[in-house]
Design a protein around this motif. Structure first.
Motif, short mmCIF file in Angstrom:
data_model
loop_
_atom_site.label_atom_id
_atom_site.label_comp_id
_atom_site.label_asym_id
_atom_site.label_seq_id
_atom_site.Cartn_x
_atom_site.Cartn_y
_atom_site.Cartn_z
N LEU A 14 8.33 -19.13 -1.73
CA LEU A 14 7.27 -18.67 -2.80
C LEU A 14 6.63 -17.51 -2.24
CD1 LEU A 14 6.21 -22.04 -4.39
CD2 LEU A 14 7.76 -20.08 -5.48
N ALA A 15 5.83 -17.80 -1.04
CA ALA A 15 5.32 -16.42 -0.43
C ALA A 15 5.81 -15.48 -0.31
CB ALA A 15 4.76 -16.85 0.84
N ALA A 16 7.32 -15.35 -0.22
CA ALA A 16 8.11 -14.23 0.00
C ALA A 16 8.29 -13.61 -1.32
CB ALA A 16 9.64 -14.55 0.46
N LEU A 17 8.44 -14.48 -2.51
CA LEU A 17 8.40 -13.91 -3.82
C LEU A 17 7.20 -13.39 -4.10
CD1 LEU A 17 10.42 -16.73 -5.46
CD2 LEU A 17 11.42 -14.49 -4.55
N GLU A 18 6.12 -13.85 -3.84
CA GLU A 18 4.72 -13.20 -4.33
C GLU A 18 4.56 -11.91 -3.64
OE1 GLU A 18 2.55 -13.96 -6.35
OE2 GLU A 18 3.72 -15.69 -6.97
N GLN A 19 5.25 -11.44 -2.43
CA GLN A 19 5.15 -10.13 -2.05
C GLN A 19 6.06 -9.12 -2.83
OE1 GLN A 19 3.48 -9.37 0.91
NE2 GLN A 19 2.60 -11.36 0.46
N ILE A 20 6.98 -9.51 -3.60
CA ILE A 20 7.91 -8.56 -4.22
C ILE A 20 7.58 -8.82 -5.64
CG2 ILE A 20 9.80 -8.57 -2.53
CD1 ILE A 20 11.26 -10.21 -4.40
N ARG A 21 6.90 -9.67 -6.18
CA ARG A 21 6.63 -9.94 -7.72
C ARG A 21 6.13 -8.66 -8.29
NH1 ARG A 21 5.42 -14.90 -8.04
NH2 ARG A 21 7.20 -15.48 -9.23
N PRO A 22 4.96 -8.02 -7.75
CA PRO A 22 4.32 -6.82 -8.03
C PRO A 22 5.31 -5.79 -8.55
CG PRO A 22 2.99 -7.61 -6.41
CD PRO A 22 4.24 -8.33 -6.41
N PHE A 23 6.21 -5.46 -7.87
CA PHE A 23 7.24 -4.60 -8.11
C PHE A 23 8.11 -4.73 -9.41
CE2 PHE A 23 6.43 -4.23 -3.73
CZ PHE A 23 6.06 -3.17 -3.49
N LEU A 24 8.40 -6.18 -9.39
CA LEU A 24 9.29 -6.64 -10.53
C LEU A 24 8.50 -6.59 -11.81
CD1 LEU A 24 10.96 -9.91 -9.09
CD2 LEU A 24 11.78 -7.82 -9.38
N GLU A 25 7.29 -6.97 -11.87
CA GLU A 25 6.35 -6.97 -12.89
C GLU A 25 5.78 -5.47 -13.36
OE1 GLU A 25 3.05 -9.13 -11.43
OE2 GLU A 25 3.59 -11.01 -12.21
N GLU A 26 5.86 -4.51 -12.44
CA GLU A 26 5.79 -3.13 -12.86
C GLU A 26 6.85 -2.70 -13.82
OE1 GLU A 26 6.32 0.05 -9.88
OE2 GLU A 26 4.40 -0.73 -8.96
N ASP A 27 8.10 -3.39 -13.75
CA ASP A 27 9.10 -2.85 -14.65
C ASP A 27 9.24 -3.66 -15.83
OD1 ASP A 27 9.79 -0.33 -13.61
OD2 ASP A 27 10.94 -1.51 -12.09
#
Length: 87
Positions: A14-27
């Motif tokens: 989950l911590a790893a996903l939190e690191q990439i979540r902002p990039f996904l949310e941007e789109d």
């Protein structure tokens, strides 16, 4: 080597996903961790615009999968539950 609990693996994934979540949310997308199987496979679901984006395979392989495997080396594989990987 001490046995790591599934809960600890889940927290690290989950911590790893939190690191990439902002990039996904941007789109307009997001991601959810669905489960970690008994044979150490993480199952995730891409959400929002990520579900039918033409770049979802690349995002998954180069972003999601790599991030989880680096953060949680005990994990054997990462699979998406809601789309098929092409290649």
């Amino acid at each position: 080597m001490s046995k790591v609990s599934k809960a600890e693996l889940e927290q690290r994934a989950l911590a790893a996903l939190e690191q990439i979540r902002p990039f996904l949310e941007e789109d307009g997308g997001d991601i959810a961790l669905k489960e970690i199987t008994d044979d150490f496979v993480v199952k995730v679901e891409l959400l929002g615009t990520c579900t039918n984006c033409s770049m979802n395979t690349m995002t998954f392989k180069a972003g999601v999968k790599d991030a989880i495997l680096k953060a949680v080396p005990e994990i054997k594989d990462v699979e998406a539950v809601n789309f098929a990987l092409n290649g």
